[in-house]
Design a protein around this motif. Structure first.
Motif, PDB file in Angstrom:
ATOM      1  N   ASN A   1       8.798   9.247   1.910  1.00  0.00           N
ATOM      2  CA  ASN A   1       7.750   8.483   1.237  1.00  0.00           C
ATOM      3  C   ASN A   1       6.425   9.239   1.417  1.00  0.00           C
ATOM      4  O   ASN A   1       5.797   9.193   2.477  1.00  0.00           O
ATOM      5  CB  ASN A   1       7.670   7.076   1.851  1.00  0.00           C
ATOM      6  CG  ASN A   1       6.582   6.233   1.198  1.00  0.00           C
ATOM      7  OD1 ASN A   1       5.615   6.748   0.639  1.00  0.00           O
ATOM      8  ND2 ASN A   1       6.740   4.920   1.276  1.00  0.00           N
ATOM      9  N   LEU A   2       6.047   9.969   0.374  1.00  0.00           N
ATOM     10  CA  LEU A   2       4.892  10.875   0.489  1.00  0.00           C
ATOM     11  C   LEU A   2       3.594  10.130   0.793  1.00  0.00           C
ATOM     12  O   LEU A   2       2.746  10.604   1.548  1.00  0.00           O
ATOM     13  CB  LEU A   2       4.742  11.707  -0.784  1.00  0.00           C
ATOM     14  CG  LEU A   2       5.868  12.733  -1.010  1.00  0.00           C
ATOM     15  CD1 LEU A   2       5.701  13.435  -2.342  1.00  0.00           C
ATOM     16  CD2 LEU A   2       5.912  13.759   0.131  1.00  0.00           C
ATOM     17  N   LYS A   3       3.466   8.951   0.200  1.00  0.00           N
ATOM     18  CA  LYS A   3       2.262   8.152   0.429  1.00  0.00           C
ATOM     19  C   LYS A   3       2.161   7.773   1.917  1.00  0.00           C
ATOM     20  O   LYS A   3       1.100   7.873   2.536  1.00  0.00           O
ATOM     21  CB  LYS A   3       2.352   6.872  -0.403  1.00  0.00           C
ATOM     22  CG  LYS A   3       1.133   6.616  -1.245  1.00  0.00           C
ATOM     23  CD  LYS A   3       1.418   5.435  -2.156  1.00  0.00           C
ATOM     24  CE  LYS A   3       0.146   4.894  -2.743  1.00  0.00           C
ATOM     25  NZ  LYS A   3       0.402   3.769  -3.643  1.00  0.00           N
ATOM     26  N   ALA A   4       3.301   7.348   2.466  1.00  0.00           N
ATOM     27  CA  ALA A   4       3.327   6.943   3.875  1.00  0.00           C
ATOM     28  C   ALA A   4       3.051   8.148   4.773  1.00  0.00           C
ATOM     29  O   ALA A   4       2.293   8.049   5.749  1.00  0.00           O
ATOM     30  CB  ALA A   4       4.680   6.319   4.216  1.00  0.00           C
TER      31      ALA A   4
ATOM     32  N   ASP B   1       4.665   2.557  -4.781  1.00  0.00           N
ATOM     33  CA  ASP B   1       4.237   2.261  -6.145  1.00  0.00           C
ATOM     34  C   ASP B   1       5.267   1.311  -6.734  1.00  0.00           C
ATOM     35  O   ASP B   1       6.226   1.746  -7.366  1.00  0.00           O
ATOM     36  CB  ASP B   1       4.191   3.547  -6.975  1.00  0.00           C
ATOM     37  CG  ASP B   1       3.047   4.448  -6.536  1.00  0.00           C
ATOM     38  OD1 ASP B   1       1.928   3.932  -6.391  1.00  0.00           O
ATOM     39  OD2 ASP B   1       3.284   5.647  -6.318  1.00  0.00           O
TER      40      ASP B   1
ATOM     41  N   THR C   1       0.816  -1.219   0.000  1.00  0.00           N
ATOM     42  CA  THR C   1       0.000   0.000   0.000  1.00  0.00           C
ATOM     43  C   THR C   1       0.851   1.271   0.000  1.00  0.00           C
ATOM     44  O   THR C   1       0.482   2.277  -0.597  1.00  0.00           O
ATOM     45  CB  THR C   1      -0.893   0.036   1.265  1.00  0.00           C
ATOM     46  OG1 THR C   1      -1.620  -1.178   1.337  1.00  0.00           O
ATOM     47  CG2 THR C   1      -1.862   1.201   1.228  1.00  0.00           C
ATOM     48  N   LEU C   2       2.012   1.204   0.689  1.00  0.00           N
ATOM     49  CA  LEU C   2       2.794   2.429   0.899  1.00  0.00           C
ATOM     50  C   LEU C   2       3.716   2.794  -0.267  1.00  0.00           C
ATOM     51  O   LEU C   2       4.374   3.833  -0.223  1.00  0.00           O
ATOM     52  CB  LEU C   2       3.632   2.283   2.179  1.00  0.00           C
ATOM     53  CG  LEU C   2       2.843   2.105   3.484  1.00  0.00           C
ATOM     54  CD1 LEU C   2       3.752   1.634   4.607  1.00  0.00           C
ATOM     55  CD2 LEU C   2       2.165   3.415   3.871  1.00  0.00           C
TER      56      LEU C   2
ATOM     57  N   GLN D   1       9.687   1.392   0.827  1.00  0.00           N
ATOM     58  CA  GLN D   1      10.271   2.231  -0.214  1.00  0.00           C
ATOM     59  C   GLN D   1      10.721   1.348  -1.382  1.00  0.00           C
ATOM     60  O   GLN D   1      11.034   0.178  -1.183  1.00  0.00           O
ATOM     61  CB  GLN D   1      11.453   3.024   0.366  1.00  0.00           C
ATOM     62  CG  GLN D   1      11.990   4.150  -0.487  1.00  0.00           C
ATOM     63  CD  GLN D   1      10.970   5.189  -0.907  1.00  0.00           C
ATOM     64  OE1 GLN D   1      10.204   4.959  -1.865  1.00  0.00           O
ATOM     65  NE2 GLN D   1      10.910   6.322  -0.225  1.00  0.00           N
TER      66      GLN D   1
ATOM     67  N   VAL E   1      -1.821   2.273   7.780  1.00  0.00           N
ATOM     68  CA  VAL E   1      -2.485   1.540   6.688  1.00  0.00           C
ATOM     69  C   VAL E   1      -3.668   0.745   7.246  1.00  0.00           C
ATOM     70  O   VAL E   1      -4.783   0.792   6.713  1.00  0.00           O
ATOM     71  CB  VAL E   1      -1.504   0.577   5.973  1.00  0.00           C
ATOM     72  CG1 VAL E   1      -2.245  -0.386   5.058  1.00  0.00           C
ATOM     73  CG2 VAL E   1      -0.471   1.362   5.189  1.00  0.00           C
TER      74      VAL E   1
ATOM     75  N   GLU F   1       1.388  10.803   4.073  1.00  0.00           N
ATOM     76  CA  GLU F   1      -0.014  11.202   3.947  1.00  0.00           C
ATOM     77  C   GLU F   1      -0.903  10.289   4.805  1.00  0.00           C
ATOM     78  O   GLU F   1      -1.805  10.764   5.505  1.00  0.00           O
ATOM     79  CB  GLU F   1      -0.411  11.113   2.470  1.00  0.00           C
ATOM     80  CG  GLU F   1      -1.703  11.835   2.156  1.00  0.00           C
ATOM     81  CD  GLU F   1      -2.193  11.496   0.750  1.00  0.00           C
ATOM     82  OE1 GLU F   1      -1.365  11.529  -0.195  1.00  0.00           O
ATOM     83  OE2 GLU F   1      -3.384  11.180   0.616  1.00  0.00           O
ATOM     84  N   MET F   2      -0.618   8.998   4.764  1.00  0.00           N
ATOM     85  CA  MET F   2      -1.435   8.060   5.552  1.00  0.00           C
ATOM     86  C   MET F   2      -1.222   8.277   7.053  1.00  0.00           C
ATOM     87  O   MET F   2      -2.163   8.205   7.845  1.00  0.00           O
ATOM     88  CB  MET F   2      -1.137   6.622   5.154  1.00  0.00           C
ATOM     89  CG  MET F   2      -1.546   6.343   3.723  1.00  0.00           C
ATOM     90  SD  MET F   2      -1.585   4.585   3.323  1.00  0.00           S
ATOM     91  CE  MET F   2      -3.228   4.135   3.836  1.00  0.00           C
TER      92      MET F   2
END
Ligand code: SF4
Lengths: 75, 362
Positions: B254-257, A35, A32-33, A51, B150, B259-260
């Motif tokens: 890690n922008l996704k992390a 791409d 999920t974290l 990562q 998550v 943000e979550m």
């Protein structure tokens, strides 16, 4: 506990991926974290890829080191 | 991956060690502090300290997220376990001393305490056993907190909640700079925390404190390189933030992390074992996720616990003031088989890392 281990993404199914830690050690991790694509190396911590590692950047590190060490020599 | 081989290359390590000898100041002392149990492992396991000049010292700060969980938060988990709630946790958390008992001791007298590899495993268990309540003891720094986020934002069953004990590293680093006679000359910042948070949170160290700061990876060559980079800054009379680990750490993290994490948590003050309360150093679930907060759900709250047992010097080991072998109990009354303090319990605790090395050498 912040240990994280590189693994190769073998297949992806939604938020889950099957990764190879080398020497045939396969495990399902949550992606999920990141791409990540099949074939990428990811850094896995406690069951989650945190990562994507890039070979390009790994090579850059090595050339950065050589550069830094070389520049030190001239001084 | 060929990466390991390259980054463990003994020739390269030797070259860097020589460069370190050359660039190190001839007079005075340089003290470099890292804040990561994995860095301590690399340094101790590969004997890196023996490669450094006598006047360059590398010390271990509060880099073990298990060691710094205050006894009060272990007590909360033990209280829940005693109520018949299933406690799930990472293996390292099991033996961390609470004020009276650890989770392992609670388990020995019948509590249902289960070790999981990932928080998702705990969620799966809860889904399979809907008749029981499950709590996950969420311990860890910024490397681990995203996985909690998550799950907290995901599809959680009603019988699942978190006892959040996540802590943030930069406030602990800032604290170290205020410790009177510690006198740190440079920071090695933790690579895997940085994989999530990026470089920005460290900017204040060179800017405000004139502290050379290098984010580093975990192979021997990475750590030696970080030492070299810090010494180089010293020789130039400069303090910069540098990234030795770009193969994993992007400037933005890690922008996704992130943000979550931001969606799941708010930042608050938190107690650290052996350190005390640090402002803006802990995470708690947001109001909107309150139903998954075990403290709210079960009304459990322990304000103060017994963090350090008499004679244990963990509070000094955690901030790098003493080395484990300066504790009179080290490898005598306190061993990995019979740990006294939290620093000997977790595989990333400084005392434990040193103990393993002593055992290897013996
Ligand atoms: S050796 Fe044991 S008693 Fe001494 S500081 Fe470390 S954990 Fe505490």
């Amino acid at each position: 506990m912040c240990l994280a281990i590189p693994a190769k993404v073998m297949s992806i199914d939604g938020i889950k991926a099957n990764v190879d830690f080398g020497q045939g050690v396969l495990r399902e991790v949550n992606v999920t974290l990141v791409d990540a694509k099949v074939g990428d190396y990811v850094l896995v911590h406690a069951g989650y890829a945190i990562q994507v590692m890039e070979e390009k950047e790994a090579l850059e590190t090595l050339s950065l080191w050589n550069e830094i060490l070389a520049s030190g020599q001239q001084e | 991956m060929t990466e390991k081989l390259r980054f463990r290359n003994p020739e390269l390590a030797k070259t860097i060690a020589t460069k370190i000898q050359e660039i190190a100041p001839k007079k005075g002392k340089i003290k470099i502090c890292h804040v990561c149990g994995t860095h301590e492992w690399t340094i101790t396991h590969f004997g890196l300290r023996s490669l450094l000049p006598k006047n360059v010292e590398v010390i271990a700060g509060p880099g073990c997220p298990v060691c710094i969980v205050p006894a009060a938060e272990i007590d909360e988990a033990v209280q829940l376990a005693k109520k018949g709630i299933v406690i799930t946790c990472f293996g390292d958390v099991l033996r961390v001393p609470g004020s009276e008992t650890s989770l392992l001791e609670a388990k020995a007298v019948g509590a249902d305490v289960r070790v999981v590899y990932a928080v998702s495993d705990a969620v799966e268990m809860a889904k399979k056993e809907p008749d029981k309540q499950f709590v996950f003891s969420a311990v860890g720094f910024e490397t681990t907190a995203p996985s909690t986020a998550v799950e907290a934002l995901g599809d959680l069953p009603g019988n699942f909640s978190f006892l959040v004990s996540h802590r943030l590293i930069p406030p602990a680093m800032e604290l170290l700079l205020g410790v009177g006679d510690l006198e740190i000359d440079g920071f090695i910042a933790p690579g895997h925390v940085s994989a999530i948070i990026g470089l920005k949170p460290y900017e204040l160290f060179p800017r405000v404190y004139r502290m050379p700061t290098v984010v580093a990876g975990f192979e021997p060559v990475d750590v030696l390189m970080a030492v070299y980079m810090i010494l180089k800054q010293h020789s130039e009379g400069k303090a910069r933030l540098e990234n030795e680990y770009p193969r994993v750490v992007k400037p933005e993290g890690n922008l996704k992390a992130l943000e979550m994490m931001d969606k799941a948590f708010t930042v608050t003050g938190g107690n650290w074992r052996g350190i005390g309360r640090l402002p803006d150093s802990a995470l708690q679930l947001r109001e909107s996720l309150k139903q998954f907060d075990a403290r709210e759900k079960f009304g459990v709250h322990v304000e103060q616990g017994k963090d350090i047992l008499l004679g244990c010097e963990c509070h000094l080991v955690i901030i790098g003031k003493i080395k484990p072998d300066e504790c009179p109990m080290f490898m005598k009354a306190c061993t990995p088989a019979k740990p006294v303090g939290a620093c000997m319990v977790s595989s990333e605790g400084t005392c434990r890392v040193w103990a393993k090395n002593v055992a290897v050498q013996a």
